[in-house]
Scaffold this active site. Structure first.
Site, PDB file in Angstrom:
ATOM      1  N   LYS A  80       0.847  -1.190   0.000  1.00  6.99           N
ATOM      2  CA  LYS A  80       0.000   0.000   0.000  1.00  6.99           C
ATOM      3  C   LYS A  80       0.884   1.242   0.000  1.00  6.99           C
ATOM      4  CE  LYS A  80      -3.917   2.048   2.449  1.00  6.99           C
ATOM      5  NZ  LYS A  80      -4.751   2.004   3.681  1.00  6.99           N
TER       6      LYS A  80
ATOM      7  N   HIS B  83      -0.242   4.546   0.193  1.00 10.65           N
ATOM      8  CA  HIS B  83      -0.846   5.755   0.756  1.00 10.65           C
ATOM      9  C   HIS B  83      -1.463   5.404   2.108  1.00 10.65           C
ATOM     10  CE1 HIS B  83      -4.123   3.629  -1.278  1.00 10.65           C
ATOM     11  NE2 HIS B  83      -4.936   4.210  -0.415  1.00 10.65           N
TER      12      HIS B  83
END
Length: 225
Positions: free
Chosen positions: A104, A106
């Site tokens: 991921k 963000h």
């Protein structure tokens, strides 16, 4: 056999997780039994499952570790349920951690869910069942990339007791020898057969003579006994 193991065997049957019949496995093997941990779907089932894992981890590895790591995806609810059970049964707070399939980039960035891993962390890995060791091939480098962590052991729910990829040892033994940490299961198929053979469960005989013959024939071909 310990009482909680007997209860766990019946729990797998009652939850429709452990089935008997004619099944074709991903490996292509024709098997008289099949386990699908994805059938644990209720809060009650997950609570009980976490308790069985917690008892087995306590009996095999003690509680002198910091993090319970469950490889995605099935290992995520296992690690959460079991850390809760360890807290409730033994009063010990263990952190949980899992990996994402994709990094991921963000918000809560990175490859991990739950607790971060740091140098010196002692980790127990938790999985449903291991037949090929593929998930460990993927997650072992992730664990080691987080820092100097020590893997205290690996716990699965059922040891199918069949030969792994090399054709000589079980998948759990192959993992133990390849990666250098102990492996264990809540129960083995030997214990399952011992407990269910010609014994009533849910108002019926689960493993009768015919099914016992089929299981014996399967292990004659693929077993490590």
């Amino acid at each position: 056999m310990e009482q909680y193991k007997q209860e766990f065997i019946e729990f797998m049957v009652e939850s429709d997780v452990l089935k008997f019949g004619d099944f074709t496995l991903k490996s292509g093997r024709k098997s008289p039994f099949f386990m699908n941990a994805g059938a644990y779907v209720t809060g009650t089932q997950l609570r009980r499952l976490g308790e069985y894992y917690a008892r087995a981890i306590h009996d095999n590895y003690g509680l002198d570790f910091d993090v319970l790591f469950g490889p995605a995806y099935k290992g995520i609810p296992l690690s959460v349920a079991t850390t809760m059970a360890i807290s409730e049964l033994y009063g010990k707070d263990i952190r949980y951690c899992s990996n994402r399939k994709e990094v991921k980039d963000h918000g809560d960035i990175g490859i991990l869910l739950g607790s971060r891993l740091k140098d010196g962390d002692r980790v127990v890995i938790i999985e449903d069942v291991t037949t090929s060791g593929k998930s460990i091939e993927e997650t072992f480098p992730i664990l080691k990339a987080q820092g100097s962590v020590e893997i205290k052991g690996m716990m699965v729910s059922l040891n199918r007791m069949e030969v792994g990829k090399a054709g000589q040892k079980s998948a759990l033994d192959e993992i133990r020898d390849l990666y250098g940490f102990p492996t264990s299961a809540i129960v083995t198929m030997d214990e399952v057969v011992e407990h269910l053979y010609n014994r009533e469960c849910m108002g019926r005989i689960i493993i009768n003579d015919t099914l016992k013959t089929a299981i014996d024939a399967y292990y004659k071909m693929y077993g490590i006994r």
